[in-house]
Design a protein around this motif. Structure first.
Motif, PDB file in Angstrom:
ATOM      1  N   TYR B 276       0.821  -1.196   0.000  1.00 45.98           N
ATOM      2  CA  TYR B 276       0.000   0.000   0.000  1.00 45.98           C
ATOM      3  C   TYR B 276       0.858   1.250   0.000  1.00 45.98           C
ATOM      4  O   TYR B 276       1.820   1.362   0.746  1.00 45.98           O
ATOM      5  N   ARG B 278       0.208   5.346   0.424  1.00 49.85           N
ATOM      6  CA  ARG B 278      -0.832   6.343   0.698  1.00 49.85           C
ATOM      7  C   ARG B 278      -0.898   7.391  -0.407  1.00 49.85           C
ATOM      8  O   ARG B 278      -1.851   8.117  -0.523  1.00 49.85           O
ATOM      9  N   TYR B 279       0.144   7.475  -1.221  1.00 48.87           N
ATOM     10  CA  TYR B 279       0.161   8.473  -2.285  1.00 48.87           C
ATOM     11  C   TYR B 279      -0.274   7.899  -3.629  1.00 48.87           C
ATOM     12  O   TYR B 279      -0.159   8.557  -4.650  1.00 48.87           O
ATOM     13  N   PHE B 306      -1.095  10.796  -6.464  1.00 48.41           N
ATOM     14  CA  PHE B 306      -0.431  12.042  -6.848  1.00 48.41           C
ATOM     15  C   PHE B 306       0.334  11.952  -8.170  1.00 48.41           C
ATOM     16  O   PHE B 306       0.864  12.944  -8.637  1.00 48.41           O
TER      17      PHE B 306
END
Lengths: 379, 379
Positions: B276, B278-279, B306
């Motif tokens: 995983y 988070r971005y 992002f």
């Protein structure tokens, strides 16, 4: 062996279950022994950055969060709406440590020369899992702080300083000569303002309150535009024409502002246009969304021609792109100007347990300018 | 001197007055004498492309357009809403000729060898002011059509063919290996499908009607997704995973589709994610908006990390970027495959005056797939 180092210590964890339940808690984890090239750092200060909140809260609805457990070991629970669970798929049922950066004192070191050299030193770190009492980390990832700097001085010395420097560097590398920044009265924004003043780079600051205008102006900012002003669009266009800024860094992400910046850039550019082009000005206009202060959709009214771009901007991607030598230069500047250009300020200091109180979450979870929390894990 | 060439001839003009009134009319202009390096082309066929409508109509509300004047010299009037006048500033009170591309026969030539060599030849042209009976143009800007090609065959041989080739070329140059296209059953989309089949490039076609799915499938398209399908997002994700497409070209511009494509790209990429982030995934996902079929705002739900970009894409900017040698290669391919890969079809042929009838405007002004008009200026 340092006798004061316990066998186990606290670490903050965030877990999202398949059911959509978010659980944030403190767990007792073993304090690891550093390998040869590692050091053990007693973390004394670690900030809550907006960039930490994504991992901490996931897509949970924190307005309806509950707290249970004891005062020393609170457990925060909240629910992730079902429609948002797809974007959480990668982390479901994994207990995640949180906290991008922090600072503390090296209390134990591996056998390597580099690690041993750090023993007793105050260092800053980046790399996750900083919301904890201890962190084992490679010696080479530590930044030794100047003699007179405390862990609190150095707790925020990666994310904000390197992001601010990265914006100016990106501006230069992509061929622009001035830039725009939103949520510009933040710690990061104040740093960026100081960098631009020092480097003589044009900066258009966008804020949403008069007090924030006043703050930045008092710090020497030349162009500050308030989104709440009835003449905002005209004022922004004026500032863009004066500075020639054609690149923006937006911390907010949602709503109309990113598109409005492009609209005003185009209006500023077309003032000097020699003849009408149905495709708009040929100057490339760029807005990077580097934050998520507003997670609502971005709405773009496309009245600025075809020479434009919008996209995500991420510090780690940027650092990877410029390479280790250029990144090291930026880090050295941060260490040198830690108490001036790159100074941070905090509205509150809290313990790990304090970070799990609803009253605190209600404040730092808002990602509001001027409400920056510092966690002191041993309080 | 060719005795059949009149002293004056018709040209279509679009004018937006400071008051916001749009007026489209036919004006009698002098037929120019070509300079040494120029030729005079009697225009026989010129298409109405979506890219022409911006200049033709401006930001006027064409639903409330009126027509006056005579059958031979109609005058269309409509009103630009006040809020849109800012983006019209560059053209206010200037009578603009219209029409990006067209084809015809060289009826008069300047003294240069290059110009003389074109006399009597059927040529295609790009450069504006093609909604006219005659066009004077530099000899070097003409593309000589193959012997067996009529002006109608060659009328659309720049904008759509070069745009379709430009998309595949952009995909390659920016490091992607497959692409997505929207409004994919258009003339342009059918060309792109033929190019991709020929070049063995993965293509995900997005359409909004079952008949368009059937059309593309009958032409060999492997992946066609219908936005009206209840399972659209899942089907698109599946097609993106199968092709590995991480770049899209969107003709529509407005609404949620550009963002949805990024969402599905991210979902396809995260299927193979090891851990995983988070971005979001670190693979760059790009959507280029090259059209304006829907002028309403673009709404982006940012649930794709992002590593993404969105931006304008313009044929002329692209051609400038790749340079004249590479552009010439693309043009040669178009001429060679004019009646196969790059064949266009039209739903209607109209005269210049016919283009100024409300019934016609109501059809071609909709920018709808399958409703492509060809103007024959001497009818």
């Amino acid at each position: 062996m340092n006798p004061r180092i316990p066998r186990t210590a606290l670490q903050l964890r965030s877990l999202i279950r398949r059911s959509g339940e978010l659980e944030i808690s403190l767990v007792e984890v073993e304090v690891p022994d550093p390998a040869a090239d590692e050091v053990l750092v007693r973390i004394e200060a670690t900030p809550i950055n907006p960039s930490d909140l994504g991992l901490l809260f996931g897509a949970a609805d924190m307005d309806a969060a509950k707290v249970s457990g004891s005062a020393e070991r609170p457990i925060v629970t909240a629910q992730v709406p079902e429609k948002s669970m797809r974007s959480m798929a990668g982390r479901v049922d994994q207990s995640m440590p949180v906290g991008n950066e922090g600072a503390g004192v090296v209390v134990r070191a591996g056998s390597s020369v580099a690690a041993q050299a750090l023993l007793g030193k105050t260092v800053a770190m980046i790399g996750g899992a900083m919301y904890a009492q201890y962190r084992c980390i490679k010696a080479e990832q530590c930044l030794v702080l100047p003699e007179d700097a405390t862990p609190s001085d150095g707790a925020s010395c990666f994310v904000n300083p390197l992001t601010a420097l990265g914006m100016v560097e990106t501006m230069r590398r992509e061929g622009h000569s001035a830039l725009v920044h939103t949520a510009a009265a933040s710690n990061l924004g104040q740093m960026l303002n100081r960098i631009c003043l020092q480097d003589n780079v044009g900066l258009v600051n966008i804020v949403r309150k008069q007090a924030q205008c006043d703050l930045l102006t008092s710090q020497g900012a030349k162009y500050v535009c308030n989104t709440e002003s009835p003449g905002f669009m005209a004022e922004l266009t004026e500032a863009l024409a004066a500075t020639g800024a054609t690149i923006a860094f937006d911390a907010i992400g949602g709503g109309r502002l990113p598109g409005q910046i492009l609209t005003c850039m185009e209006a500023a550019l077309s003032r000097n246009a020699q003849e009408y082009s149905r495709y708009g000005s040929t100057t490339h206009k760029q807005v990077y969304l580097y934050g998520m202060l507003d997670t609502s959709p971005t709405e773009i009214v496309r009245n600025f021609g075809f020479s434009w771009g919008m996209g995500g901007w991420l510090l780690f991607t940027f650092l990877g792109k410029i390479g280790p030598a250029a990144a090291q230069k930026l880090r050295e500047r941060v260490a040198k100007e830690l108490k001036t250009t790159f100074a941070s300020s905090y509205s509150n200091e809290i313990s790990l347990a304090g970070a799990l109180q609803l009253a605190a979450i209600a404040v730092y979870g808002k990602r509001a300018t001027g409400a920056k929390y510092l966690i002191k894990p041993h309080q």
